[in-house]
Scaffold this active site. Structure first.
Site, PDB file in Angstrom:
ATOM      1  N   LYS A   1       0.816  -1.206   0.000  1.00 55.14           N
ATOM      2  CA  LYS A   1       0.000   0.000   0.000  1.00 55.14           C
ATOM      3  C   LYS A   1       0.863   1.275   0.000  1.00 55.14           C
ATOM      4  CE  LYS A   1      -4.077  -2.157   2.129  1.00 55.14           C
ATOM      5  NZ  LYS A   1      -5.011  -2.111   3.285  1.00 55.14           N
TER       6      LYS A   1
ATOM      7  N   TYR B   1     -12.380  -1.722  -3.719  1.00 57.77           N
ATOM      8  CA  TYR B   1     -12.917  -1.830  -2.360  1.00 57.77           C
ATOM      9  C   TYR B   1     -14.440  -1.613  -2.345  1.00 57.77           C
ATOM     10  CZ  TYR B   1      -8.440  -2.251   0.145  1.00 57.77           C
ATOM     11  OH  TYR B   1      -7.238  -2.691   0.655  1.00 57.77           O
TER      12      TYR B   1
ATOM     13  N   THR C   1      -5.932  -6.639  10.631  1.00 56.64           N
ATOM     14  CA  THR C   1      -6.167  -5.336  10.000  1.00 56.64           C
ATOM     15  C   THR C   1      -5.559  -4.207  10.829  1.00 56.64           C
ATOM     16  OG1 THR C   1      -8.276  -6.238   9.201  1.00 56.64           O
ATOM     17  CG2 THR C   1      -7.975  -3.844   9.053  1.00 56.64           C
TER      18      THR C   1
ATOM     19  N   ASN D   1      -2.210   0.320   6.827  1.00 58.47           N
ATOM     20  CA  ASN D   1      -1.742  -0.943   7.402  1.00 58.47           C
ATOM     21  C   ASN D   1      -0.863  -1.750   6.444  1.00 58.47           C
ATOM     22  OD1 ASN D   1      -3.725  -1.739   5.665  1.00 58.47           O
ATOM     23  ND2 ASN D   1      -5.043  -2.696   7.195  1.00 58.47           N
TER      24      ASN D   1
ATOM     25  N   HIS E   1      -2.137  -5.357   1.530  1.00 58.41           N
ATOM     26  CA  HIS E   1      -3.458  -5.972   1.319  1.00 58.41           C
ATOM     27  C   HIS E   1      -3.283  -7.459   1.045  1.00 58.41           C
ATOM     28  CE1 HIS E   1      -7.336  -7.023  -0.406  1.00 58.41           C
ATOM     29  NE2 HIS E   1      -6.704  -7.460  -1.476  1.00 58.41           N
TER      30      HIS E   1
ATOM     31  N   GLU F   1      -9.559 -10.422  -7.845  1.00 58.67           N
ATOM     32  CA  GLU F   1      -8.597  -9.322  -7.692  1.00 58.67           C
ATOM     33  C   GLU F   1      -7.408  -9.483  -8.641  1.00 58.67           C
ATOM     34  OE1 GLU F   1      -9.850  -8.478  -3.052  1.00 58.67           O
ATOM     35  OE2 GLU F   1      -7.819  -9.161  -3.484  1.00 58.67           O
TER      36      GLU F   1
HETATM   37  P1  ATP Z   1      -7.351  -5.627   3.144  1.00 59.13           P
HETATM   38  O1  ATP Z   1      -8.682  -5.937   2.485  1.00 59.13           O
HETATM   39  O2  ATP Z   1      -6.781  -4.287   2.733  1.00 59.13           O
HETATM   40  O3  ATP Z   1      -6.364  -6.740   2.999  1.00 59.13           O
HETATM   41  P2  ATP Z   1      -8.421  -6.441   5.661  1.00 59.13           P
HETATM   42  O4  ATP Z   1      -9.058  -7.540   4.896  1.00 59.13           O
HETATM   43  O5  ATP Z   1      -7.547  -6.810   6.818  1.00 59.13           O
HETATM   44  O6  ATP Z   1      -7.579  -5.505   4.722  1.00 59.13           O
HETATM   45  P3  ATP Z   1     -10.926  -5.017   5.537  1.00 59.13           P
HETATM   46  O7  ATP Z   1     -11.948  -5.135   6.589  1.00 59.13           O
HETATM   47  O8  ATP Z   1     -11.128  -5.713   4.239  1.00 59.13           O
HETATM   48  O9  ATP Z   1      -9.521  -5.432   6.192  1.00 59.13           O
HETATM   49  O10 ATP Z   1     -10.709  -3.461   5.282  1.00 59.13           O
HETATM   50  C1  ATP Z   1     -10.084  -2.993   4.088  1.00 59.13           C
HETATM   51  C2  ATP Z   1      -9.165  -1.859   4.439  1.00 59.13           C
HETATM   52  O11 ATP Z   1      -9.947  -0.749   4.905  1.00 59.13           O
HETATM   53  C3  ATP Z   1      -8.192  -2.130   5.582  1.00 59.13           C
HETATM   54  O12 ATP Z   1      -7.037  -2.816   5.202  1.00 59.13           O
HETATM   55  C4  ATP Z   1      -7.865  -0.727   6.048  1.00 59.13           C
HETATM   56  O13 ATP Z   1      -6.920  -0.088   5.167  1.00 59.13           O
HETATM   57  C5  ATP Z   1      -9.231  -0.037   5.908  1.00 59.13           C
HETATM   58  N1  ATP Z   1      -9.997  -0.156   7.164  1.00 59.13           N
HETATM   59  C6  ATP Z   1     -10.597  -1.258   7.673  1.00 59.13           C
HETATM   60  N2  ATP Z   1     -11.230  -0.993   8.828  1.00 59.13           N
HETATM   61  C7  ATP Z   1     -11.022   0.325   9.061  1.00 59.13           C
HETATM   62  C8  ATP Z   1     -11.419   1.220  10.099  1.00 59.13           C
HETATM   63  N3  ATP Z   1     -12.161   0.811  11.116  1.00 59.13           N
HETATM   64  N4  ATP Z   1     -11.005   2.511  10.014  1.00 59.13           N
HETATM   65  C9  ATP Z   1     -10.265   2.944   8.959  1.00 59.13           C
HETATM   66  N5  ATP Z   1      -9.863   2.147   7.941  1.00 59.13           N
HETATM   67  C10 ATP Z   1     -10.225   0.866   7.990  1.00 59.13           C
HETATM   68 MG    MG Z   2     -10.202  -7.213   3.137  1.00 60.55          MG
END
Ligand code: ATP
Ligand code: MG
Length: 128
Positions: free
Chosen positions: A4, A44, A86, A107, A110, A121
């Site tokens: 990212k 997303y 996450t 974070n 991805h 994806e």
């Molecule tokens: P990713 O899909 O990016 O691999 P993930 O599967 O761990 O991450 P998701 O729940 O799919 O988490 O959320 C997608 C992305 O949205 C997260 O990686 C983070 O960048 C952002 N995100 C998730 N939860 C929050 C939150 N509560 N506040 C701000 N940003 C968030």
């Molecule tokens: Mg995710």
């Protein structure tokens, strides 16, 4: 997987790609690109109704990313284990998000959350 914008900006591309190879993934596709707003929104789309969606799209378009197509036994499950939770403060020590993550939003990386989404994806970024 995606490295990212925060990780690219902070100089972690090399470390993360090395870790990927150390974890026995084969990198079978790799691109350096800057997501457009439309691409980030589409990628997303599942989070469209979440309160953090606009901020997430701003973050993911804030700078270039590196997108990789990874192959391995149990690739999805193993990569999720290597990246950690996450929220980087909840990610186990040594995971990529524990090492390089800045916040629950910024974070570091991805990972696809299922084989099915991994296929979708991968097609989003790479030709067959
Ligand atoms: P990713 O899909 O990016 O691999 P993930 O599967 O761990 O991450 P998701 O729940 O799919 O988490 O959320 C997608 C992305 O949205 C997260 O990686 C983070 O960048 C952002 N995100 C998730 N939860 C929050 C939150 N509560 N506040 C701000 N940003 C968030
Ligand atoms: Mg995710």
């Amino acid at each position: 997987m995606i490295i990212k914008p925060d990780s690219v900006r902070d100089g972690h591309i090399g470390h993360i790609l090395t870790r990927i190879e150390e974890e026995s993934f084969r990198i079978t596709g790799l691109r350096y690109l800057h997501l457009s707003q439309q691409q980030a929104e589409e990628f997303y789309a599942i989070h469209k109704e979440r309160p953090f969606f606009d901020s997430l799209v701003r973050y993911m378009t804030s700078g270039p990313v590196v997108v990789g197509r990874l192959e391995r036994e149990n690739a999805v499950e193993h990569w999720r284990k290597v990246i950690g939770s996450t929220d980087p403060t909840k990610a186990p020590p040594g995971t990529i998000r524990a090492l390089y993550g800045i916040s629950i939003e910024s974070n570091a990386v991805h990972g696809s959350d299922s084989v099915e989404n991994g296929v979708i994806e991968t097609r989003f970024f790479f030709e067959e």
